[in-house]
Motif scaffolding. Sequence first.
Motif, short mmCIF file in Angstrom:
data_model
loop_
_atom_site.label_atom_id
_atom_site.label_comp_id
_atom_site.label_asym_id
_atom_site.label_seq_id
_atom_site.Cartn_x
_atom_site.Cartn_y
_atom_site.Cartn_z
N GLU A 80 0.87 -1.18 0.00
CA GLU A 80 0.00 0.00 0.00
C GLU A 80 0.90 1.23 0.00
O GLU A 80 1.74 1.39 0.91
N MET A 81 0.75 2.09 -0.99
CA MET A 81 1.63 3.24 -1.14
C MET A 81 0.78 4.51 -1.07
O MET A 81 -0.09 4.72 -1.92
N ASN A 82 1.05 5.33 -0.07
CA ASN A 82 0.33 6.58 0.12
C ASN A 82 1.27 7.76 0.01
O ASN A 82 2.49 7.61 0.15
N ASN A 83 0.68 8.94 -0.20
CA ASN A 83 1.47 10.16 -0.32
C ASN A 83 2.63 9.97 -1.29
O ASN A 83 3.79 10.28 -0.96
N LEU A 84 2.33 9.47 -2.44
CA LEU A 84 3.38 9.17 -3.42
C LEU A 84 4.08 10.43 -3.89
O LEU A 84 3.47 11.51 -4.01
N LYS A 85 5.37 10.29 -4.16
CA LYS A 85 6.21 11.39 -4.61
C LYS A 85 6.80 11.05 -5.98
O LYS A 85 6.95 9.87 -6.31
N PRO A 86 7.18 12.05 -6.75
CA PRO A 86 7.79 11.77 -8.06
C PRO A 86 9.00 10.84 -7.97
O PRO A 86 9.22 10.03 -8.87
N GLU A 87 9.74 10.93 -6.88
CA GLU A 87 10.92 10.07 -6.72
C GLU A 87 10.57 8.62 -6.45
O GLU A 87 11.45 7.75 -6.42
N ASP A 88 9.28 8.33 -6.26
CA ASP A 88 8.85 6.93 -6.12
C ASP A 88 8.66 6.27 -7.49
O ASP A 88 8.41 5.06 -7.56
N THR A 89 8.77 7.04 -8.55
CA THR A 89 8.62 6.50 -9.90
C THR A 89 9.67 5.44 -10.18
O THR A 89 10.87 5.68 -10.03
N ALA A 90 9.21 4.24 -10.54
CA ALA A 90 10.11 3.11 -10.78
C ALA A 90 9.28 1.91 -11.21
O ALA A 90 8.05 1.91 -11.09
N ALA A 91 9.98 0.88 -11.66
CA ALA A 91 9.36 -0.43 -11.82
C ALA A 91 9.47 -1.14 -10.48
O ALA A 91 10.55 -1.18 -9.89
N TYR A 92 8.36 -1.68 -10.02
CA TYR A 92 8.32 -2.36 -8.73
C TYR A 92 8.23 -3.87 -8.94
O TYR A 92 7.41 -4.35 -9.74
N TYR A 93 9.09 -4.58 -8.22
CA TYR A 93 9.19 -6.03 -8.36
C TYR A 93 8.92 -6.71 -7.02
O TYR A 93 9.47 -6.29 -5.99
N CYS A 94 8.13 -7.76 -7.05
CA CYS A 94 7.99 -8.56 -5.84
C CYS A 94 9.03 -9.68 -5.86
O CYS A 94 9.44 -10.14 -6.92
N ASN A 95 9.45 -10.05 -4.68
CA ASN A 95 10.49 -11.05 -4.53
C ASN A 95 10.11 -12.05 -3.46
O ASN A 95 9.55 -11.68 -2.42
N MET A 96 10.43 -13.30 -3.70
CA MET A 96 10.12 -14.35 -2.75
C MET A 96 11.41 -15.05 -2.32
O MET A 96 12.14 -15.58 -3.18
N GLY A 97 11.68 -14.98 -1.05
CA GLY A 97 12.82 -15.69 -0.51
C GLY A 97 14.16 -15.30 -1.09
O GLY A 97 15.11 -16.08 -1.05
N ARG A 98 14.24 -14.09 -1.61
CA ARG A 98 15.47 -13.57 -2.25
C ARG A 98 15.90 -14.42 -3.44
O ARG A 98 17.05 -14.33 -3.90
N THR A 108 4.33 5.35 -11.90
CA THR A 108 4.77 6.67 -12.34
C THR A 108 4.00 7.72 -11.57
O THR A 108 2.77 7.71 -11.56
N VAL A 109 4.74 8.60 -10.91
CA VAL A 109 4.15 9.66 -10.11
C VAL A 109 4.47 10.99 -10.75
O VAL A 109 5.65 11.35 -10.87
N SER A 110 3.45 11.71 -11.13
CA SER A 110 3.66 13.01 -11.77
C SER A 110 3.60 14.13 -10.73
O SER A 110 2.88 14.04 -9.74
N SER A 111 4.37 15.16 -11.01
CA SER A 111 4.43 16.28 -10.04
C SER A 111 3.35 17.32 -10.35
O SER A 111 2.69 17.28 -11.35
#
Length: 111
Positions: A80-98, A108-111
């Motif tokens: 859950e991502m709140n108060n998003l900022k432009p610097e949060d812009t990225a591709a997000y990946y989930c990972n299991m057990g490294r 993508t967060v626009s200013s």
Amino acid sequence: VQLQASGGGLVQAGGSLRLSCTVSGITFRTADMAWYRQAPGKQRDLVASISTKSSTNYADSVKGRFTIARDNGKNSVYLEMNNLKPEDTAAYYCNMGRVFWGQGTQVTVSS
């Protein structure tokens, strides 16, 4: 093993998004889960992690804004991502057990 991530999108600064990652092909409840992100030209960094006992850890940059949670009954982990900022812009990946990675979902967060 498959990790299917979803929930990314375009949002204005200050907005919210909820990422989901559903796991199949392996026993979910026995693995630590995490979300990472990677912006263009940068390394992939840990955003948040949750252990099998639901102990959580966050990058300093997202503390107080992001919340990671898991639902063992649904083989899923959420961010859950709140108060998003432009610097949060990225591709997000989930990972299991490294070990196992999802395909990534773009935020993508626009200013």
